[in-house]
Design a protein around this motif. Structure first.
Motif, PDB file in Angstrom:
ATOM      1  N   HIS A  30      14.866   0.501   1.635  1.00 52.41           N
ATOM      2  CA  HIS A  30      13.328   0.533   1.325  1.00 52.41           C
ATOM      3  C   HIS A  30      12.660  -0.560   1.375  1.00 52.41           C
ATOM      4  CE1 HIS A  30      14.479   4.213  -0.514  1.00 52.41           C
ATOM      5  NE2 HIS A  30      15.718   3.959  -0.902  1.00 52.41           N
ATOM      6  N   VAL A  31      11.512  -0.169   1.973  1.00 50.10           N
ATOM      7  CA  VAL A  31      10.466  -1.538   2.562  1.00 50.10           C
ATOM      8  C   VAL A  31       9.121  -1.206   1.997  1.00 50.10           C
ATOM      9  CG1 VAL A  31       9.602  -2.736   4.493  1.00 50.10           C
ATOM     10  CG2 VAL A  31      11.859  -1.755   4.742  1.00 50.10           C
ATOM     11  N   ASP A  32       8.424  -2.210   1.235  1.00 47.14           N
ATOM     12  CA  ASP A  32       7.169  -2.156   0.907  1.00 47.14           C
ATOM     13  C   ASP A  32       6.358  -2.628   2.107  1.00 47.14           C
ATOM     14  OD1 ASP A  32       7.614  -1.377  -1.688  1.00 47.14           O
ATOM     15  OD2 ASP A  32       8.058  -3.318  -2.349  1.00 47.14           O
ATOM     16  N   LEU A  33       5.208  -1.726   2.316  1.00 47.84           N
ATOM     17  CA  LEU A  33       4.336  -2.002   3.426  1.00 47.84           C
ATOM     18  C   LEU A  33       2.987  -2.468   2.784  1.00 47.84           C
ATOM     19  CD1 LEU A  33       4.231  -1.603   6.692  1.00 47.84           C
ATOM     20  CD2 LEU A  33       3.214   0.569   6.139  1.00 47.84           C
ATOM     21  N   PRO A  34       2.889  -3.712   3.094  1.00 47.70           N
ATOM     22  CA  PRO A  34       1.355  -4.427   2.532  1.00 47.70           C
ATOM     23  C   PRO A  34       0.239  -3.679   3.103  1.00 47.70           C
ATOM     24  CG  PRO A  34       2.950  -6.018   3.326  1.00 47.70           C
ATOM     25  CD  PRO A  34       3.500  -4.880   3.834  1.00 47.70           C
ATOM     26  N   GLU A  35      -0.629  -3.569   2.749  1.00 45.92           N
ATOM     27  CA  GLU A  35      -1.963  -2.952   3.203  1.00 45.92           C
ATOM     28  C   GLU A  35      -2.361  -3.729   4.459  1.00 45.92           C
ATOM     29  OE1 GLU A  35      -6.526  -1.671   1.825  1.00 45.92           O
ATOM     30  OE2 GLU A  35      -4.803  -1.684   0.370  1.00 45.92           O
ATOM     31  N   GLY A  36      -2.856  -3.139   5.482  1.00 46.91           N
ATOM     32  CA  GLY A  36      -3.285  -3.926   6.723  1.00 46.91           C
ATOM     33  C   GLY A  36      -2.040  -3.972   7.780  1.00 46.91           C
ATOM     34  N   SER A  37      -0.935  -3.698   7.208  1.00 45.07           N
ATOM     35  CA  SER A  37       0.126  -4.278   8.394  1.00 45.07           C
ATOM     36  C   SER A  37      -0.069  -3.107   9.346  1.00 45.07           C
ATOM     37  CB  SER A  37       1.642  -3.767   7.464  1.00 45.07           C
ATOM     38  OG  SER A  37       1.765  -5.002   6.521  1.00 45.07           O
ATOM     39  N   ARG A  38       0.446  -3.649  10.633  1.00 42.28           N
ATOM     40  CA  ARG A  38       0.249  -2.963  11.954  1.00 42.28           C
ATOM     41  C   ARG A  38       1.517  -2.495  12.340  1.00 42.28           C
ATOM     42  NH1 ARG A  38      -2.352  -6.881  15.541  1.00 42.28           N
ATOM     43  NH2 ARG A  38      -1.247  -8.268  14.456  1.00 42.28           N
ATOM     44  N   TYR A  39       2.718  -3.289  11.840  1.00 42.19           N
ATOM     45  CA  TYR A  39       4.066  -2.769  12.439  1.00 42.19           C
ATOM     46  C   TYR A  39       5.078  -3.011  11.652  1.00 42.19           C
ATOM     47  CZ  TYR A  39       3.910  -7.516  14.155  1.00 42.19           C
ATOM     48  OH  TYR A  39       3.473  -8.901  14.336  1.00 42.19           O
ATOM     49  N   LEU A  40       6.089  -2.576  11.881  1.00 45.96           N
ATOM     50  CA  LEU A  40       7.501  -3.027  11.118  1.00 45.96           C
ATOM     51  C   LEU A  40       8.303  -3.550  12.226  1.00 45.96           C
ATOM     52  CD1 LEU A  40       8.777   0.194   9.525  1.00 45.96           C
ATOM     53  CD2 LEU A  40       7.661  -1.770   8.149  1.00 45.96           C
ATOM     54  N   VAL A  41       9.044  -4.693  11.713  1.00 47.03           N
ATOM     55  CA  VAL A  41       9.947  -5.486  12.799  1.00 47.03           C
ATOM     56  C   VAL A  41      11.372  -4.851  12.498  1.00 47.03           C
ATOM     57  CG1 VAL A  41      10.684  -7.639  13.529  1.00 47.03           C
ATOM     58  CG2 VAL A  41       8.294  -7.371  12.914  1.00 47.03           C
ATOM     59  N   GLY A  42      12.059  -4.270  13.354  1.00 41.25           N
ATOM     60  CA  GLY A  42      13.461  -4.230  13.306  1.00 41.25           C
ATOM     61  C   GLY A  42      14.260  -5.041  14.030  1.00 41.25           C
ATOM     62  N   GLU A  43      15.244  -5.703  13.516  1.00 32.52           N
ATOM     63  CA  GLU A  43      16.256  -6.537  14.292  1.00 32.52           C
ATOM     64  C   GLU A  43      17.722  -6.149  13.849  1.00 32.52           C
ATOM     65  OE1 GLU A  43      13.840 -10.940  13.863  1.00 32.52           O
ATOM     66  OE2 GLU A  43      15.728 -10.412  12.561  1.00 32.52           O
ATOM     67  N   VAL A  44      18.255  -6.402  15.281  1.00 29.56           N
ATOM     68  CA  VAL A  44      19.665  -5.890  15.066  1.00 29.56           C
ATOM     69  C   VAL A  44      20.210  -7.370  15.408  1.00 29.56           C
ATOM     70  CG1 VAL A  44      21.582  -4.785  16.464  1.00 29.56           C
ATOM     71  CG2 VAL A  44      19.465  -3.627  16.196  1.00 29.56           C
ATOM     72  N   ARG A  45      21.313  -7.609  14.689  1.00 30.63           N
ATOM     73  CA  ARG A  45      21.971  -8.976  14.547  1.00 30.63           C
ATOM     74  C   ARG A  45      23.482  -8.629  14.696  1.00 30.63           C
ATOM     75  NH1 ARG A  45      19.393 -13.563  13.726  1.00 30.63           N
ATOM     76  NH2 ARG A  45      17.169 -13.372  13.376  1.00 30.63           N
ATOM     77  N   ARG A  46      24.088  -9.639  14.879  1.00 32.37           N
ATOM     78  CA  ARG A  46      25.547  -9.437  15.019  1.00 32.37           C
ATOM     79  C   ARG A  46      26.101 -10.606  14.069  1.00 32.37           C
ATOM     80  NH1 ARG A  46      30.266 -11.577  17.761  1.00 32.37           N
ATOM     81  NH2 ARG A  46      32.006 -10.403  17.344  1.00 32.37           N
ATOM     82  N   SER A  55       0.714  -1.123  -0.030  1.00 35.65           N
ATOM     83  CA  SER A  55      -0.252   0.082   0.061  1.00 35.65           C
ATOM     84  C   SER A  55       0.989   1.178  -0.044  1.00 35.65           C
ATOM     85  CB  SER A  55      -0.984  -0.160   1.025  1.00 35.65           C
ATOM     86  OG  SER A  55      -0.243   0.304   2.419  1.00 35.65           O
ATOM     87  N   CYS A  56       1.984   1.134   0.363  1.00 31.48           N
ATOM     88  CA  CYS A  56       3.086   2.160   0.476  1.00 31.48           C
ATOM     89  C   CYS A  56       4.447   1.694   0.519  1.00 31.48           C
ATOM     90  CB  CYS A  56       2.716   3.222   1.469  1.00 31.48           C
ATOM     91  SG  CYS A  56       2.836   2.758   2.918  1.00 31.48           S
ATOM     92  N   ARG A  57       5.498   2.584   0.020  1.00 30.85           N
ATOM     93  CA  ARG A  57       6.930   2.375   0.081  1.00 30.85           C
ATOM     94  C   ARG A  57       7.456   3.083   1.278  1.00 30.85           C
ATOM     95  NH1 ARG A  57      10.456  -0.999  -2.314  1.00 30.85           N
ATOM     96  NH2 ARG A  57      12.440   0.003  -2.923  1.00 30.85           N
ATOM     97  N   LEU A  58       8.290   2.667   2.154  1.00 30.50           N
ATOM     98  CA  LEU A  58       8.860   3.414   3.065  1.00 30.50           C
ATOM     99  C   LEU A  58      10.461   3.572   2.969  1.00 30.50           C
ATOM    100  CD1 LEU A  58       7.063   1.480   6.230  1.00 30.50           C
ATOM    101  CD2 LEU A  58       6.465   3.688   5.012  1.00 30.50           C
ATOM    102  N   GLU A  59      10.815   4.612   3.115  1.00 31.95           N
ATOM    103  CA  GLU A  59      12.216   4.750   3.397  1.00 31.95           C
ATOM    104  C   GLU A  59      12.676   4.880   4.954  1.00 31.95           C
ATOM    105  OE1 GLU A  59      14.730   8.087   1.027  1.00 31.95           O
ATOM    106  OE2 GLU A  59      14.569   8.575   3.068  1.00 31.95           O
ATOM    107  N   VAL A  60      13.497   3.594   5.295  1.00 32.54           N
ATOM    108  CA  VAL A  60      13.628   3.576   6.669  1.00 32.54           C
ATOM    109  C   VAL A  60      15.120   3.668   6.882  1.00 32.54           C
ATOM    110  CG1 VAL A  60      13.554   2.086   8.766  1.00 32.54           C
ATOM    111  CG2 VAL A  60      11.626   1.887   7.023  1.00 32.54           C
ATOM    112  N   THR A  61      15.666   4.799   7.593  1.00 33.31           N
ATOM    113  CA  THR A  61      16.878   4.755   7.823  1.00 33.31           C
ATOM    114  C   THR A  61      17.662   4.500   9.088  1.00 33.31           C
ATOM    115  OG1 THR A  61      17.082   6.924   6.278  1.00 33.31           O
ATOM    116  CG2 THR A  61      18.738   6.444   7.737  1.00 33.31           C
ATOM    117  N   ALA A  62      18.401   3.320   9.105  1.00 30.18           N
ATOM    118  CA  ALA A  62      18.926   2.580  10.468  1.00 30.18           C
ATOM    119  C   ALA A  62      19.930   3.478  10.440  1.00 30.18           C
ATOM    120  CB  ALA A  62      19.378   1.266  10.195  1.00 30.18           C
ATOM    121  N   ILE A  63      19.819   4.488  11.801  1.00 28.36           N
ATOM    122  CA  ILE A  63      20.696   5.427  12.202  1.00 28.36           C
ATOM    123  C   ILE A  63      21.858   4.812  12.962  1.00 28.36           C
ATOM    124  CG2 ILE A  63      21.243   7.741  13.222  1.00 28.36           C
ATOM    125  CD1 ILE A  63      18.197   8.159  12.517  1.00 28.36           C
ATOM    126  N   SER A  64      21.399   4.575  14.139  1.00 23.84           N
ATOM    127  CA  SER A  64      22.453   4.046  15.045  1.00 23.84           C
ATOM    128  C   SER A  64      21.827   2.942  15.990  1.00 23.84           C
ATOM    129  CB  SER A  64      23.087   5.340  15.816  1.00 23.84           C
ATOM    130  OG  SER A  64      22.312   5.868  16.633  1.00 23.84           O
TER     131      SER A  64
END
Length: 172
Positions: A65-81, A6-15
């Protein structure tokens, strides 16, 4: 429900801040992945490059850049090593409510910080991001059309509010 964007997001992982594995500060190679809540369907996601020098306070400043499907309630951000011996290890996860950024004008930049939780649900650092809605398709995710009409001759607009439930102190 269809899993169409439903929309395209620009998510910047800052720190990141105070990232740890087993109580020890991370030395290097932390990276971020971001994906949309996909209602059980496979979800495309973006990933930063590992930060080689940031230690437990990595700095990425990388746009995903993340595509957000219609009806999505949240984004999941994971930090990994990333590690050559143990592979990719989860440091922490943050669920980012779509309502924190979706009901604003297109291209509005939001700077957000979220507490990360490790696999056991314990606090494990903070992730700093920015989010911008760059494009939308179908019905535009704009400010919802609700509210009480105001004095239109003076205000030329609508009064909006969020309903709040207060428990009745006389109920048992």
């Amino acid at each position: 429900m269809a899993n169409t964007p439903s929309c395209r997001l620009e998510v910047t992982a800052i720190s990141g801040e105070d990232l740890r594995i087993n109580g020890r500060p991370i030395k290097n190679n932390a990276f971020v992945t971001v994906k949309a809540d996909s209602h059980g369907s496979p979800s495309l996601h973006g990933s930063t490059k590992p930060d080689a020098l940031g230690e437990s306070y990595p700095h990425w400043d990388e746009k995903l850049h993340v595509d957000l499907p219609e009806g999505s309630r949240y984004l999941v951000g994971e930090v990994r090593r990333r590690s050559s011996s143990a592979g990719d290890r989860l440091v922490g996860t943050a669920c980012i409510p779509v309502s924190d950024f979706i009901y604003t004008p297109k291209n509005h930049l939001h700077f957000l910080s979220y507490r990360l939780r490790d696999a056991e649900g314990l606090r494990n650092g903070i992730i700093n991001i920015s989010v911008r809605v760059t494009a939308s398709s179908g019905s535009s995710p704009s400010v919802p059309d609700f509210g009480v009409p105001a004095d239109r001759e003076k205000m030329h607009g609508t009064v909006t509010g969020v309903p709040v439930w207060y428990p009745n102190r006389y109920e048992s």
